[in-house]
Design a protein around this motif. Structure first.
Motif, PDB file in Angstrom:
ATOM      1  N   ALA A  30       0.841  -1.192   0.000  1.00 18.59           N
ATOM      2  CA  ALA A  30       0.000   0.000   0.000  1.00 18.59           C
ATOM      3  C   ALA A  30       0.877   1.243   0.000  1.00 18.59           C
ATOM      4  O   ALA A  30       2.008   1.223   0.502  1.00 18.59           O
ATOM      5  N   VAL A  31       0.373   2.307  -0.564  1.00 22.91           N
ATOM      6  CA  VAL A  31       0.953   3.633  -0.390  1.00 22.91           C
ATOM      7  C   VAL A  31      -0.094   4.493   0.306  1.00 22.91           C
ATOM      8  O   VAL A  31      -1.295   4.312   0.083  1.00 22.91           O
ATOM      9  N   HIS A  32       0.367   5.410   1.161  1.00 18.47           N
ATOM     10  CA  HIS A  32      -0.621   6.182   1.913  1.00 18.47           C
ATOM     11  C   HIS A  32      -0.114   7.575   2.247  1.00 18.47           C
ATOM     12  O   HIS A  32       1.085   7.802   2.426  1.00 18.47           O
ATOM     13  N   SER A  33      -1.058   8.495   2.332  1.00 17.32           N
ATOM     14  CA  SER A  33      -0.784   9.862   2.749  1.00 17.32           C
ATOM     15  C   SER A  33      -0.735   9.941   4.273  1.00 17.32           C
ATOM     16  O   SER A  33      -0.973   8.950   4.970  1.00 17.32           O
ATOM     17  N   ASP A  34      -0.450  11.146   4.786  1.00 15.18           N
ATOM     18  CA  ASP A  34      -0.479  11.350   6.238  1.00 15.18           C
ATOM     19  C   ASP A  34      -1.856  10.999   6.798  1.00 15.18           C
ATOM     20  O   ASP A  34      -1.974  10.306   7.805  1.00 15.18           O
ATOM     21  N   ALA A  35      -2.914  11.509   6.128  1.00 17.91           N
ATOM     22  CA  ALA A  35      -4.274  11.325   6.641  1.00 17.91           C
ATOM     23  C   ALA A  35      -4.695   9.866   6.643  1.00 17.91           C
ATOM     24  O   ALA A  35      -5.540   9.459   7.448  1.00 17.91           O
ATOM     25  N   ASP A  36      -4.106   9.056   5.764  1.00 21.04           N
ATOM     26  CA  ASP A  36      -4.511   7.657   5.634  1.00 21.04           C
ATOM     27  C   ASP A  36      -3.634   6.691   6.422  1.00 21.04           C
ATOM     28  O   ASP A  36      -3.766   5.469   6.271  1.00 21.04           O
ATOM     29  N   ALA A  37      -2.745   7.210   7.262  1.00 24.32           N
ATOM     30  CA  ALA A  37      -1.781   6.340   7.945  1.00 24.32           C
ATOM     31  C   ALA A  37      -2.451   5.218   8.735  1.00 24.32           C
ATOM     32  O   ALA A  37      -1.921   4.108   8.823  1.00 24.32           O
ATOM     33  N   ASP A  38      -3.606   5.498   9.323  1.00 25.45           N
ATOM     34  CA  ASP A  38      -4.293   4.511  10.142  1.00 25.45           C
ATOM     35  C   ASP A  38      -5.499   3.901   9.442  1.00 25.45           C
ATOM     36  O   ASP A  38      -6.348   3.275  10.084  1.00 25.45           O
TER      37      ASP A  38
END
Length: 657
Positions: A30-38
């Motif tokens: 997965a790749v994720h932004s700050d907002a999607d970390a959790d």
């Protein structure tokens, strides 16, 4: 063979691809932004790579960062999901140039279909029927017309224009929205068909020259030109299904298509159909096709990307009927205004499966209990799909599950979806792309306004039961026990229509002696059967009603037999708060002011456009609530605002002198 696959997307589509990868023994990244970390999709991946930032431009649209993430995680393949870079030919080329397997169509096919004007010209030569289309507004021969973004999809950058006076602003607004969503503000104009149906064909191609139609879907019920209800198969006149399939396959062959794609058509009331666009990716609504065919479309994508031939050469038979709805964090009654917050509870009863072909009820969700819904991405929370032997059974199953579901903490479009599914027009397949505009009654909440007092009473009784359950002394006394029992207990809430009071009195045995509203006596004969912190049973005029109650701090969520309501219990002794100036218009959610259309001192009429707020990748108009004069505009164009920030102050007409 693919060994480790990176999904260059987020939310439920990432979870969907991961689910098939697990069945095939493929590792996931997965790749994720700050907002999607959790976010759930990050937790479910075997590996995850952080993309610093929050906006799509900083994260999910960065080709260089995604390729670097694939290299660092050891991925040998990339799946684009849908949205973001899914239909970006440059991204497809970059992936293959990096030596990775691209789980999608060839970049040449993406490029050919990505420019919708070029796509129309190419497919017209292949015999696919087209609508009249213009790039120069001066060439338009009549109205109404539809302004459309040349890049991307999902309804963004679309505007219906019914006369020439509206055209310039519609084009400008569509360009801004398209540039924000896709990085390309190019638009074109085509004839708008009134009462048309949106029917699309799922096609699949392989590297061995096979292109096959896997069936069609009806996606006519839309809001802001974005689909919210989709079904398969479409209900069509005799002979039309075969013609649609033939046109879709011709479109795929014209561009040498490989992988999953969707050819979208507009079906006119006279039976003619016209090409709209071709989406060179997996569609949000692919689960309904999976439900009626039993095929796993993501598995087929992976097999085709590995060079395998399709396991079928003709359109497969379908069984039963499937309907999907898109559950979104938005308030339809307020112009589909996006909603943010924390999901205190996200529960759907009777779900049989998720993220794979399922008979019964399927839930593909990007969120779980406790998920935070922010402003950076699309408002869709989940897709709920019901399969049934017949269309009527599928609709009833889906509406019932939605009505009983518990969506707490964030406003959703659940009530609208239930009313659509239960409407006589939907049952009769009397649907088209203007369905919601023609049926304002479906915007009414499921819970009737006259039932709010009962809901407030249930919330108050549950709160009282909770306090007794947690009491450290005298816990056995009934709630509100006192030496002079004649005075009622009063609990105040704010609800969907403002403040409401629950006034009730329990006798010394804990039974409900009376209840009333401030303005009068009881509206129904009500007795208390059971009161617990999470469940209240009331006998209302001889009929028992069960209310499920969920409390988080001062928030009280009540799900009853007639619908659900979210209440906030007010303190008995409220602290003083600063009052806003009369005529203040505040931001309903965080966003950016993209344009200010008026100046301080300007006289405006009720409904005039004051400014435009952009949030969740869409533009939202802020309108004058009354006739008056603009007194303040504290936020300039380009300014960022938080929820509750004052955007403008309009002094009413009588106070403007």
């Amino acid at each position: 063979m693919i060994n480790r696959l990176l999904v260059a997307n987020r939310g439920e589509i990432a979870r969907r691809v991961f689910a098939t990868c697990r069945t095939l023994g493929i590792g996931t990244v997965a790749v994720h932004s700050d907002a999607d970390a959790d976010a759930p999709f990050v937790a479910e991946a075997d590996q995850a790579v952080h993309l610093p930032g929050n906006t799509p431009a900083e994260t999910y649209l960065r080709i260089d960062l995604i390729l670097d993430a694939a290299r660092r995680a050891g991925a040998d393949a990339v799946h684009p999901g849908y949205g973001f870079l899914a239909e970006n030919a440059e991204f497809a080329t970059a992936v293959t140039d990096a030596g990775l397997t691209w789980v999608g169509p060839p970049s040449k096919a993406i490029a050919a279909m990505g420019d919708k004007m070029e796509a129309k010209a190419l497919l017209a030569e292949a015999g696919v029927p087209m609508l009249p289309t213009w790039t120069d507004a001066g060439d338009i021969t009549g109205f109404p017309v539809l302004v459309k973004a040349s890049a991307g999809g999902g309804g963004r950058g679309m505007r219906v224009v019914r006369d020439a006076a509206e055209l310039a602003e519609a084009v400008a607004s569509a360009r801004r929205e398209a540039a924000s969503a896709f990085g390309d503000g190019t638009v074109f104009i085509e004839r708008y068909v009134e009462r048309g149906r949106h029917v699309e064909v799922q096609i699949f191609g392989d590297t061995h020259g096979t292109v096959v139609a896997l069936g069609e879907r009806d996606c006519s019920i839309q809001r802001r030109h974005q689909k919210i209800v989709e079904e398969a198969p479409a209900v069509l006149p005799d002979g039309l299904r075969e013609r649609l399939h033939e046109a879709a396959v011709a479109a795929g062959r014209a561009v040498g298509y490989v992988g999953a794609g969707t050819v979208e058509f507009l079906l006119a009331p006279d039976g003619d159909f016209h090409f709209l666009e071709m989406n060179t990716r997996l569609q949000v609504e692919h689960p309904v096709t999976e439900a009626v065919t039993g095929l796993d479309l993501v598995r087929l994508q992976i097999l085709v990307a590995e060079g395998e031939p399709l396991p079928l050469a003709t359109t497969p038979p379908t069984e039963g009927h499937a309907i999907e709805v898109r559950l979104c964090a938005e308030d339809p009654a307020q112009g589909y205004r996006p909603a943010t917050g924390t999901l205190r509870r996200f529960a759907v009863p009777g779900v049989a499966g998720a993220f794979s072909p399922t008979r019964g009820l399927r839930l593909d969700s990007g969120v779980v209990d406790g998920s935070t819904v922010g402003v950076h991405y699309d408002s869709m929370l989940a897709k709920l799909v019901a399969w049934g032997p017949t269309r009527a059974e599928a609709a009833r199953t889906l509406a019932g599950a939605l009505a009983r579901a518990e969506f707490h903490g964030v406003t959703t479009n659940r009530d609208l979806l239930v009313r659509v599914l239960r409407s006589r027009e939907f049952a009769a397949t009397d649907v088209d792309t203007d369905f919601l505009e023609r049926h304002p009654e479906v915007f009414e909440p499921l819970l009737p306004a006259d039932q709010l007092p009962l809901v407030a009473l249930a919330a108050a009784l549950a709160s009282a039961a909770g306090r007794r359950a947690s009491a450290s002394v005298l816990a056995g006394l009934p709630s509100g026990w006192r030496n002079v029992p004649a005075f009622p207990q009063v609990t105040r809430f704010t609800g969907p229509d403002g403040e409401i009071e629950a006034r009730y009195r329990l006798d010394r045995r804990g039974a409900l002696a009376e209840w009333s509203l401030p303005e009068g006596g009881p509206t129904s004969a009500v007795s208390l059967v059971e009161a617990a912190p999470d469940r209240v049973v009331l006998d209302v005029d001889g009929v028992r009603r069960v209310f499920r109650v969920h409390r988080v701090g001062s928030e009280v969520f009540v799900d009853g037999p007639d619908g659900a309501a979210s209440l906030t219990e007010l303190p008995r002794l409220p602290l003083p708060t600063a009052e806003l100036a009369a005529g203040s218009l505040v931001a309903p959610l965080p966003g950016a002011v993209t344009r200010v259309h008026v100046t301080v001192g300007q006289r405006v009429a009720a409904g005039d456009l004051l400014l435009t707020l952009e949030a969740m990748k869409l533009e939202h108009p802020v309108l004058a609530p009354t006739d008056g004069v603009v007194a303040e505009l504290p936020v300039p164009a380009g300014g960022q605002v938080d929820t509750g920030a004052v955007l403008a102050v309009v002094n009413p007409e009588e106070d403007s002198r």
